[in-house]
Design a protein around this motif. Structure first.
Motif, short mmCIF file in Angstrom:
data_model
loop_
_atom_site.label_atom_id
_atom_site.label_comp_id
_atom_site.label_asym_id
_atom_site.label_seq_id
_atom_site.Cartn_x
_atom_site.Cartn_y
_atom_site.Cartn_z
N VAL A 170 0.86 -1.18 0.00
CA VAL A 170 0.00 0.00 0.00
C VAL A 170 0.90 1.23 0.00
O VAL A 170 1.58 1.53 0.99
CB VAL A 170 -0.93 0.02 1.22
N PHE A 171 0.92 1.95 -1.13
CA PHE A 171 1.76 3.14 -1.30
C PHE A 171 0.89 4.39 -1.11
O PHE A 171 0.04 4.69 -1.95
CB PHE A 171 2.40 3.15 -2.68
N VAL A 172 1.10 5.08 -0.03
CA VAL A 172 0.28 6.26 0.30
C VAL A 172 0.86 7.48 -0.41
O VAL A 172 2.05 7.78 -0.28
CB VAL A 172 0.26 6.48 1.82
N GLY A 173 0.01 8.20 -1.13
CA GLY A 173 0.47 9.31 -1.93
C GLY A 173 0.93 10.51 -1.11
O GLY A 173 0.28 10.90 -0.13
N VAL A 174 2.05 11.10 -1.53
CA VAL A 174 2.57 12.35 -0.95
C VAL A 174 2.78 13.32 -2.10
O VAL A 174 3.70 13.14 -2.91
CB VAL A 174 3.89 12.13 -0.19
N ASP A 175 1.93 14.32 -2.22
CA ASP A 175 2.05 15.29 -3.31
C ASP A 175 2.98 16.41 -2.86
O ASP A 175 2.65 17.18 -1.96
CB ASP A 175 0.68 15.86 -3.65
N VAL A 176 4.15 16.49 -3.48
CA VAL A 176 5.13 17.49 -3.07
C VAL A 176 4.65 18.90 -3.40
O VAL A 176 5.11 19.88 -2.79
CB VAL A 176 6.51 17.20 -3.71
N MET B 251 5.26 11.99 5.38
CA MET B 251 6.05 10.75 5.44
C MET B 251 6.08 10.19 6.86
O MET B 251 6.01 8.97 7.06
CB MET B 251 7.46 11.02 4.94
N MET B 252 6.19 11.05 7.85
CA MET B 252 6.21 10.59 9.24
C MET B 252 4.92 9.86 9.57
O MET B 252 4.94 8.77 10.17
CB MET B 252 6.41 11.77 10.17
N LYS B 253 3.79 10.41 9.18
CA LYS B 253 2.49 9.79 9.48
C LYS B 253 2.34 8.45 8.75
O LYS B 253 1.82 7.49 9.31
CB LYS B 253 1.36 10.74 9.09
N SER C 189 3.82 1.89 2.99
CA SER C 189 4.77 2.41 2.01
C SER C 189 4.31 3.78 1.53
O SER C 189 3.18 4.21 1.78
CB SER C 189 4.89 1.44 0.84
N ALA C 190 5.21 4.48 0.81
CA ALA C 190 4.92 5.84 0.37
C ALA C 190 5.16 5.98 -1.12
O ALA C 190 6.07 5.36 -1.68
CB ALA C 190 5.79 6.84 1.14
N LEU D 223 13.73 13.83 4.59
CA LEU D 223 13.00 12.56 4.47
C LEU D 223 13.81 11.36 4.93
O LEU D 223 13.28 10.25 5.01
CB LEU D 223 12.59 12.34 3.01
N HIS D 224 15.08 11.59 5.22
CA HIS D 224 15.98 10.46 5.51
C HIS D 224 15.45 9.51 6.58
O HIS D 224 15.49 8.28 6.42
CB HIS D 224 17.35 10.99 5.94
#
Length: 636
Positions: A244-250, A267-269, A276-277, A305-306
């Motif tokens: 499951v890749f959760v979307g992160v819109d930059v 990303m933390m959440k 997954s992201a 993001l590291h």
């Protein structure tokens, strides 16, 4: 004329696609590296690269003489999706080559949108014969161009009686991809529901799970909250939560945290939910923060993001890199400038450091890429800082590489001021024991006081940590330095089998030590590192049967450029070819092209007195001297 790669914009174009002489050069040349190990039980990170419609300067198969967007933080990724708003997006080979060098999979995109997309879906979902025919062609395209799977993005309403066919299309495509390309992936984008409605769910639920179950993962839309993350985790089988890749819109657009440098909040959440992201449009840094400050801003973005990205370990003791990022303001060969203007070709990107940036920059030191100087490619690493009582250390590569033979190691660098020296440190382990090899110019320097002397090796044992100092090997060093230019110095070291056999290489680091023990400002340009299993030598040319022909016989003699097809064969030399440099040799020797496959298309001014010469650059960093390279005349 330059060879370009293009998307396929219609269903007819996809179904009628066939390999041809014009598509041959657009294939990727580098297979997915198996020298990287990633934790199988860790959440994954996918990047979806959507920049200004796609196919910018990256569309040129052999690169171009302009700047362009580059990506080099591959250590944080598991998958890279090349995205455009065309029906079938074929990743440009430069992206596949760069990603594969770093063990990262590359996916193309199949997208249908709005009313036109609804018509296309209605057509290919008519019957199993239709959707299987499309899937078979997509697999053929994937295999031919050498990428690793597909993102399926259906953003239009699907007729209710065709939804089952859509699910079967996804399942069949996934099965065919798996059977043809080991490890390939098909990812579904969260858009269409089980009723055929276009309605983004922002979570995995009963409305979209039928598509998730049919493929390798789902890319969730960006407008989620923490309760939807928990719902997604609960809905996924325990063995598939990391699919499951959760979307992160930059760019933000409703994504928690608002995107930009605050993407780390989303990303933390996501990681707290153990999912997954999927980072969308990471090119935001390049597009909005200023090209002139791109490297510093890009490093800042990924450093934030590291903590939320797992990094791989390099599993091979063979490691060769000049740190080139696939572009530059100049092109350097053995330290000499052979192209004095901007260039862009991500296929030439070298292995990038796998250690994270954390700890590499502080008040007393910094590590960054610079295009102002270089040894081979478009730049090098610049290490700066303050040397106090001990050497200043920078970690470069994290490994888990068993060693079974002697190693031949070299470091190429230049430095300021003169009273400092570089040290290459190899850290090894065996059970509870550690061994640190210091490859350095001066006797007994970093390894400490000389308590045991055996030829050129000094050993001091402290608890279970053994420290060894190894001096340069003069003969190997002389081979390299005879070709180096502009003050670049290579130091070669032979690490005997008794020192490393049976041990596991864990890290490669570079240090700066000072004879005066304390300096406020030191500068080391790091041009190349090699770890080989055989000694360096002067390679012979990897080129034979070189020919050149006019590509367009109708070109006139008005003085403009002419298009030429240059072809040759790999001579099958014992060294592996990394890429080829093509020079036009007349009054001046000019670098006019570079290629991974043994052929290229060039646009050149015709000269009756000029020849083309092809130079081989080997994967071990060695370069065939131009005097030993074959040449051919331009046809009249």
């Amino acid at each position: 004329m330059s060879q370009e790669i293009e998307p396929l914009k219609s269903l007819e174009a996809v179904l009628s696609w066939q390999p041809s002489s014009t598509t041959e050069l657009a294939r990727s040349s580098i297979e997915l590296s198996r020298s990287f190990s990633r934790r199988g039980d860790a959440p994954k990170t996918l990047v979806c690269h959507d920049m200004k419609g796609g196919y910018r300067n990256d569309r040129f198969v052999a690169g171009c003489d302009e700047d362009g967007y580059r990506f080099y933080h591959w250590q944080y990724l598991d998958m890279f999706v090349y995205f455009s708003h065309n029906l079938v997006t074929i990743p440009p080979p430069c992206w596949t080559n760069a990603a594969h060098t770093h063990g990262v999979q590359v996916l193309g995109t199949f997208i249908t949108e709005w009313n036109d997309g609804k018509k296309i879906c209605s057509e290919f979902l008519q019957s199993s014969r239709d959707y299987r025919g499309l899937a078979n062609k997509m697999v053929e395209i994937m295999k031919y161009y050498g990428f690793d799977g597909w993102l399926i993005n259906i953003e239009n309403v699907i007729e209710e009686d065709k939804v089952s066919h859509l699910r079967e299309f996804v399942a069949y495509l996934t099965q065919r991809c798996h059977s043809e390309v080991m490890g390939s992936k098909v990812i579904w984008y969260d858009s269409v529901t089980r009723s055929g409605e276009l309605k983004w769910q922002d979570q995995l639920n009963e409305e979209n799970k039928m598509f998730f179950d049919a493929c390798d993962g789902i890319f969730l839309n960006y407008n989620w909250d923490e309760s939807k993350l928990q719902n997604s985790y609960n809905m996924a089988d325990s063995k598939r939560v990391h699919d499951v890749f959760v979307g992160v819109d930059v760019f933000g657009r409703g994504c928690p945290g608002g995107g930009g440098y605050n993407s780390c909040e989303a990303m933390m959440k996501i990681r707290q939910a153990n999912l997954s992201a999927a980072i969308f449009a990471q090119g935001w840094v390049y597009e909005t923060q200023g090209v002139e400050n791109f490297t510093r801003n890009e490093d800042r973005f990924w450093q934030l993001l590291h903590d939320y990205c797992s990094t791989p370990t390099f599993t091979s003791p063979l490691l060769c890199t000049s740190f080139c990022q696939g572009e530059g303001q100049k092109y350097f060969c053995k330290g000499k400038v052979v192209k004095d203007h901007p260039w862009y070709n991500l296929s030439l990107q070298q292995l990038q450091p796998t250690f994270n940036l954390q700890g590499q920059r502080s008040d007393v030191k910094s590590l960054e890429f610079t295009a102002s100087d270089g040894y081979l490619g478009g730049g090098c690493l610049l290490l700066r800082g303050k040397v106090e009582k001990e050497a200043l250390w920078f970690n470069l590569f994290q490994l888990d590489a068993p060693v079974s033979t002697a190693l031949y190691v070299s470091i190429t660098s230049k430095w300021e001021p003169d009273n400092i020296q570089p040290i290459l440190k190899l850290t090894l382990s065996k059970g509870d024991n550690s061994r640190v090899l210091y490859l350095e110019e001066e006797e007994g320097g970093e390894a400490g006081r000389k308590q045991l002397k055996t030829k050129d090796v000094y050993v001091r044992v402290k608890t279970n940590i053994e420290k060894v100092s190894i001096r340069p090997h003069e003969e190997d060093t002389r081979v390299y330095n005879s070709q180096n230019m502009n003050k670049w110095k290579t130091r070669c070291f032979r690490v005997e089998e008794t020192q490393v056999c049976g041990w596991t290489l864990q890290a490669v680091s570079v240090g700066i030590s000072a004879r005066d023990k304390e300096l406020n400002s030191v500068c080391l340009y790091l041009g190349q590192i090699q770890i080989l299993t055989k000694p360096p030598s002067n390679p012979s040319s990897g080129v034979q049967k070189l020919t050149c022909s006019h590509l367009n016989q109708e070109e006139d003699d008005s003085g403009g450029d002419h298009s030429y097809s240059l072809q040759w064969q790999d001579a099958g030399c014992s060294y592996h070819v990394q890429y080829y440099n093509v020079y036009q040799m007349a009054a001046d020797t000019v670098l006019v092209g570079q290629s991974l496959p043994p052929s290229c298309v060039l646009s050149l001014s015709r000269s009756h007195d000029s020849e083309l010469c092809v130079q081989t650059v080997m994967t071990d960093g060695s370069v065939v001297p131009l005097t030993d390279c074959p040449s051919c005349s331009l046809p009249c």
